[in-house]
Design a protein around this motif. Sequence first.
Motif, PDB file in Angstrom:
ATOM      1  N   VAL A   3      20.380   3.001  -4.143  1.00  0.00           N
ATOM      2  CA  VAL A   3      19.772   3.965  -2.944  1.00  0.00           C
ATOM      3  C   VAL A   3      18.611   3.364  -2.690  1.00  0.00           C
ATOM      4  CG1 VAL A   3      18.721   5.803  -2.690  1.00  0.00           C
ATOM      5  CG2 VAL A   3      20.915   6.215  -4.361  1.00  0.00           C
ATOM      6  N   VAL A   4      18.104   3.148  -1.292  1.00  0.00           N
ATOM      7  CA  VAL A   4      17.652   2.454  -1.543  1.00  0.00           C
ATOM      8  C   VAL A   4      16.193   3.220  -0.315  1.00  0.00           C
ATOM      9  CG1 VAL A   4      16.210   0.853   0.107  1.00  0.00           C
ATOM     10  CG2 VAL A   4      18.135   0.464   0.005  1.00  0.00           C
ATOM     11  N   LEU A   5      14.608   3.067  -1.306  1.00  0.00           N
ATOM     12  CA  LEU A   5      14.030   4.337  -0.929  1.00  0.00           C
ATOM     13  C   LEU A   5      12.595   3.508   0.027  1.00  0.00           C
ATOM     14  CD1 LEU A   5      13.215   5.830  -4.224  1.00  0.00           C
ATOM     15  CD2 LEU A   5      14.638   6.518  -2.133  1.00  0.00           C
ATOM     16  N   GLY A   6      12.568   3.495   1.136  1.00  0.00           N
ATOM     17  CA  GLY A   6      11.471   2.624   1.919  1.00  0.00           C
ATOM     18  C   GLY A   6      10.189   3.402   2.541  1.00  0.00           C
ATOM     19  N   ALA A   7       9.418   3.389   3.016  1.00  0.00           N
ATOM     20  CA  ALA A   7       8.590   3.935   3.483  1.00  0.00           C
ATOM     21  C   ALA A   7       8.154   5.203   4.327  1.00  0.00           C
ATOM     22  CB  ALA A   7       7.500   3.289   5.041  1.00  0.00           C
ATOM     23  N   PRO A   8       9.106   5.520   4.866  1.00  0.00           N
ATOM     24  CA  PRO A   8       9.169   7.282   5.192  1.00  0.00           C
ATOM     25  C   PRO A   8       9.194   8.177   3.970  1.00  0.00           C
ATOM     26  CG  PRO A   8      10.603   5.696   6.444  1.00  0.00           C
ATOM     27  CD  PRO A   8      10.506   5.248   5.729  1.00  0.00           C
ATOM     28  N   THR A  45       2.885  -5.949   7.570  1.00  0.00           N
ATOM     29  CA  THR A  45       1.594  -5.010   7.380  1.00  0.00           C
ATOM     30  C   THR A  45       2.106  -3.212   8.021  1.00  0.00           C
ATOM     31  OG1 THR A  45       1.293  -5.104   9.680  1.00  0.00           O
ATOM     32  CG2 THR A  45       0.499  -6.488   9.045  1.00  0.00           C
ATOM     33  N   PRO A  46       1.325  -2.617   7.065  1.00  0.00           N
ATOM     34  CA  PRO A  46       1.558  -1.181   7.786  1.00  0.00           C
ATOM     35  C   PRO A  46       1.039  -0.580   8.666  1.00  0.00           C
ATOM     36  CG  PRO A  46      -0.477  -2.136   6.141  1.00  0.00           C
ATOM     37  CD  PRO A  46      -0.010  -2.978   6.047  1.00  0.00           C
ATOM     38  N   VAL A  47       0.763  -1.686   9.870  1.00  0.00           N
ATOM     39  CA  VAL A  47       0.954  -1.029  10.646  1.00  0.00           C
ATOM     40  C   VAL A  47       1.503  -0.220  11.411  1.00  0.00           C
ATOM     41  CG1 VAL A  47       0.492  -1.952  13.345  1.00  0.00           C
ATOM     42  CG2 VAL A  47      -0.755  -2.890  12.121  1.00  0.00           C
ATOM     43  N   LEU A  97      -2.460   4.197   0.547  1.00  0.00           N
ATOM     44  CA  LEU A  97      -2.866   3.164  -0.141  1.00  0.00           C
ATOM     45  C   LEU A  97      -4.552   3.552   1.003  1.00  0.00           C
ATOM     46  CD1 LEU A  97      -4.979   0.649  -1.138  1.00  0.00           C
ATOM     47  CD2 LEU A  97      -3.508  -0.599   0.664  1.00  0.00           C
ATOM     48  N   GLY A  98      -3.850   4.779   2.285  1.00  0.00           N
ATOM     49  CA  GLY A  98      -4.980   4.766   3.327  1.00  0.00           C
ATOM     50  C   GLY A  98      -5.977   6.039   2.824  1.00  0.00           C
ATOM     51  N   GLY A 155       1.139  -0.997  -0.034  1.00  0.00           N
ATOM     52  CA  GLY A 155      -0.034   0.217   0.205  1.00  0.00           C
ATOM     53  C   GLY A 155       0.423   1.196   0.119  1.00  0.00           C
ATOM     54  N   PHE A 156       2.101   1.215  -0.180  1.00  0.00           N
ATOM     55  CA  PHE A 156       2.848   2.725  -0.591  1.00  0.00           C
ATOM     56  C   PHE A 156       3.517   2.819  -1.588  1.00  0.00           C
ATOM     57  CE2 PHE A 156       3.563   1.415   4.228  1.00  0.00           C
ATOM     58  CZ  PHE A 156       4.181   2.572   4.874  1.00  0.00           C
TER      59      PHE A 156
END
Length: 885
Positions: free
Chosen positions: A187-192, A311-313, A230-231, A52-53
């Motif tokens: 380069v790593v792109l994460g949730a932040p 999970t995106p919790v 996604l939210g 969902g990101f």
Amino acid sequence: MQGSSRQRAHADLLLKVTPPRAPGHLVPRADLQSGHPRLRDVPVLLVQAPGGFGKTSLLAQWRREQLALGGAVAWVSAAPGDDLATFVQALALAVRVGAHRPAFGHVLLEGRPPAGLEGVTLWLAEVAQGAIPLLLCVDEADRLAEPARDALAYLLHNLPPNLRCAIAARSDARLDVKDLVASGQCVVLGAPQLRFGLEQTLQLVRARLGAAFDGDEAARLHDMTEGWPLGVQLALGLAQGRLPAALPHRALTGAQLRTRFVTALLGKLEPQDLDFLTRISIVETLHPGLCTALVEDAGAPARLERLAAETPVFVAAEQGAWLRMHSLVRDALRQRVESLPQAQREALHARASRWLLDEGLLAAAALHAFCAGQHELAATLAERSLYDATMEQGRGAGLEWVWRLPREELDRRPRLQLALAWTLALSDRHAEASARVHQLLQRHPDAALRRECDMILVGAALCADEPDRVVALLADGAEAPEAESPRLAQIAANGAALGALLQGQPALARLRHQQGERFAAVSAQHVQRWGHLIAGWSYLWEGQVQPAAALLQGALAATEEDLGRRSPFATLLAALLAAAVWEQDQPAQAEALLANRLDVLEETGIPECVLCGFRTLARAACAAGAEHRALDLLGALEAVGTDRTLPRLRVASLAEQVWLHARSGRADTCRALCARIGALLAEPGMPDGPLWQRGTRMLQSLAEGYAALAAQDWRGALQPLERADEAARALQQGRVHIEVLGLRALALERSGHQAEALLREALDLAAALGLRRVFGDAHPQLAQRFARFDASPSAAAAPAPSASPPVGQARPASKTAPASGLTAKEREVLQLAAGNLTNKEIGLAMQVGEETIKWHMKNLFAKLDAGTRKQVVQRARLLGLMQAD
């Protein structure tokens, strides 16, 4: 038979190499463009985040950017369990399809491909031999079987110069690229990085809902989802499904949406996982060791790591191993905690308190001790920690529970009472702070304590809008000796800066702030924030909006990161910054800064910040043609002044209403509002200090001048405008002085006098200070007069006054792409150039000099690699930087 089986196999592979349809409302991410300086020269881009990101959407954005530059893109969508042979064939077919090379990969697809990694080596050699710029996108790489994942890692470590790779995978995919990251090759792109900022959420909601868009609702949606892409999409989908015509209040953030959102976040968790999350939800931030203590299970760290990956919790990682749970999920889970027996709840809190105390986290340990029923321990820990927490975080440091401690516990703990007094003073409960300070001094007479209590009273007087009392308290109090308390010395320096500013000496205020900065290394963070606020306010006070914006932007970003977007202090900074960027003619940024913050501002803001926030939004609404919205905001400002007993805010609200009606020539309404201002100031009990009176009378005189202009009583406007100008110059309020200069020039010309010199002076001053909207905001006739004004060459190159469109008429929407690498002015020039206008005609339309347009066109030629104006427009359309007509 063998040929037909190969064709069927190729048909199956074709689905893997077909890129997915790009989302209809894909939000361009300027900071995530493949050509961004941070990403442009990096061979490997790895996107790793939970579901969902927007990983696939980001790969689709990079694919579109590569195609726009004339490059080729090979796309592979992994499927569960794809083995090595399937993966290699998919790579070959992807290049054949994406690069339009029908003969590529003949051996791999039609011949006898080599086994193992030799197939990948052959593929890499053929890509290198082809010498075409190629981007390989591998989506859902975590679904590959282990041999295929090892082959992908081998590929990434042996890229030819003409190949870049963009890989999307979930957080738990291990692709063995740490060495590439360390060497700068990946380069790593994460949730932040993938999380939406407020700007992206506003852009998406505006695109999806159109006329039903509401900035405050969109900002609430952003806060609710915490930027989870996604939210945001889920909430918008539900809102659109039930609201085909209009969007009622709070439709995006109602209870139904929250329930749907939490359900989507929690998904189909196993009962054991749900119980685990329920028990650890009692704490704000999570650590593997803390979770082990809470659930008394050695397997807690592994479970936490697995849930964070799957999970995106857990939406934000703090320093080290610390995590934070999504606020909506935490709130929902805490409702489940309330259903547990009281003994179990208290035992959970007691275990949390012990672990936090052992780690030295006293403020959090105090809260959990209180929830565990250990009130004496809670008060002891609070006394040791909450004063420092208040100095670091200000109001909102978690003091709410302290009010519920027994009164005798509070009375015998002076440091705890100091924390409470600071919290009260810098809020709408400032009157209570004085009583608590006097009670504290009676019980604990001490010179250092008295000095700090004096500064608390200064803060209370500021929030009570009593500038004369602030100055008197600062004059009576003695500064703290530096050796005794550097922190108190910086507080005193902030107070001295505030006193200088309120007396109309903004430059001296900045000097006092700089003198206090030498204590920054040993002072508290929140004390430093107040210094930055006062310095930014001093620039805004005298109309220097460019340095004000630069200073406040940095302070706001740091404060939001530490305390959150809706924290009271971040809201104060945002209100001042919004006023600064509005004056620089950046209405969208101003509205975004204040979105979903007015309720915080109403309750906690110092009066000047409240005024800046409401006035900026009212003027933005007026400029957009929503006069009813502007009047509603000004009415709300008056209500805040009434509720908090701040009469200057009521006067300012009425004066702004005079300004609004004067723009449309409603003379009777303006006269009635001026009469209300006079009656209000004549009421008994109004402050009689000279500073308060001077500032308030300036507002009254300005309103009377606008009322005379509305009645076209040009001569009658001169006297009140001169009184307002005298007060503005005495207080060194530069923007008001320039506004009045322009209005006086307009009144003089309409009454038959020469005013060209006054007009030129006003224009030059506005250009020097970066005030782009001052004349357009002041009066429509003044904006028209400046549009016809034959300015000098220096004035022609300076920022032109921005005239707001007439009430009821919104600005035309630009057809250029918002995230294009072009500046706002370059996009506007590009759109006008597409209409075959000459440089001179474009300059007239934009109210700037022809030389300025030539400079913008030169930049467009360079950025779009074009030689003629026609090529500029064609290249812009080809690259998607503007829409075709």
